[in-house]
Write a protein that holds these residues in place. Sequence first.
Motif, short mmCIF file in Angstrom:
data_model
loop_
_atom_site.label_atom_id
_atom_site.label_comp_id
_atom_site.label_asym_id
_atom_site.label_seq_id
_atom_site.Cartn_x
_atom_site.Cartn_y
_atom_site.Cartn_z
N PRO A 167 0.81 -1.23 0.00
CA PRO A 167 0.00 0.00 0.00
C PRO A 167 0.84 1.27 0.00
O PRO A 167 0.45 2.27 -0.61
N LEU A 168 2.00 1.23 0.66
CA LEU A 168 2.86 2.42 0.64
C LEU A 168 3.34 2.71 -0.77
O LEU A 168 3.33 3.86 -1.22
N GLN A 169 3.76 1.66 -1.49
CA GLN A 169 4.23 1.86 -2.87
C GLN A 169 3.12 2.43 -3.74
O GLN A 169 3.36 3.30 -4.59
N ASP A 170 1.89 1.97 -3.52
CA ASP A 170 0.76 2.49 -4.30
C ASP A 170 0.52 3.97 -4.01
O ASP A 170 0.27 4.77 -4.92
N LEU A 171 0.60 4.34 -2.73
CA LEU A 171 0.37 5.75 -2.38
C LEU A 171 1.51 6.63 -2.89
O LEU A 171 1.27 7.76 -3.35
N LEU A 172 2.73 6.14 -2.81
CA LEU A 172 3.85 6.92 -3.34
C LEU A 172 3.73 7.09 -4.86
O LEU A 172 4.06 8.16 -5.39
N ALA A 173 3.24 6.06 -5.54
CA ALA A 173 3.02 6.17 -6.98
C ALA A 173 1.94 7.21 -7.28
O ALA A 173 2.04 7.98 -8.25
N ALA A 174 0.90 7.24 -6.43
CA ALA A 174 -0.15 8.24 -6.60
C ALA A 174 0.40 9.65 -6.41
O ALA A 174 0.10 10.56 -7.20
N GLY A 245 10.44 5.05 -1.59
CA GLY A 245 9.86 3.76 -1.97
C GLY A 245 10.91 2.67 -2.06
O GLY A 245 10.69 1.54 -1.61
N ARG A 246 12.05 2.99 -2.66
CA ARG A 246 13.12 1.98 -2.79
C ARG A 246 13.65 1.55 -1.42
O ARG A 246 13.85 0.36 -1.17
#
Length: 266
Positions: A167-174, A245-246
């Motif tokens: 979920p964090l990666q998804d929010l960072l992508a957003a 993210g990384r």
Amino acid sequence: MSSLPARYCAIVLLPILLLCGCASSRTDLAQVRALAAGADALNTFGELSQRHVDSYQRARPYLSAAEDAREQLLDAQRRAAQADVARLAQAVRLYLQALGRLARADAYDIAPELASAGAAIRAWPGSGIDDRHVSAYSILLQQLSRLGGAASQQARLSQVLHDGDAPLQDLLAALDSVLALYDKSGDNERDVVLGLLEVEIAYADTPQQRLLAVLAKSLQQSKSEEYRLAGLRHTLARRHLAALGRDHARLATAAFTTTEAGWMDR
């Protein structure tokens, strides 16, 4: 009570206290705290978000009637979406702050609680405290010791990092997509403002309008620098989010791998 017959059962708490710190470190707590400090980068995101919302107010003096009507609609859309965009950033910030608290060196330190329980007790059959109660006391403190210490902290951190990564990666992508939109919108605003100034400067290039031309050129230079810096901030903010993210993905993978290895060893 000293006159009552007693059978001693010493419960020495030192071994229990040692259990709190004897587990070998799996997840690097310092790295998790450094990751959590990345929440500060979201302050920049908030500033850029506000700049995006204020775009119409900055560009309004430079708009034609048709452009003004179009920008009013876009302004309403920007302001309507702002609250949800802010909530996305806040969710990431709160998650990282919680990680930082969980990774504090003393987050799972229960030594004070164990120490306050006392060093030992003994059975007093005549007063209702028998060997069964002494044993229960020992077992309960052992359970308490398992709640604290490095082992519990590592297990909890590993689980949170693993479960929170997707979920964090998804929010960072957003947030990255939002920043890309901000950058494109900023370029459009720049083209409108600087385009009008360029035209006006060309028409003002007469002796009678010399002062006006000088002022317009000064404003043009100032605006050019403003938009250049805004674009740079968008780029840097996106890089910071990507690095965040990384780093989280790396810690999540490392933590879960070592945790699985620990489970296999038992």
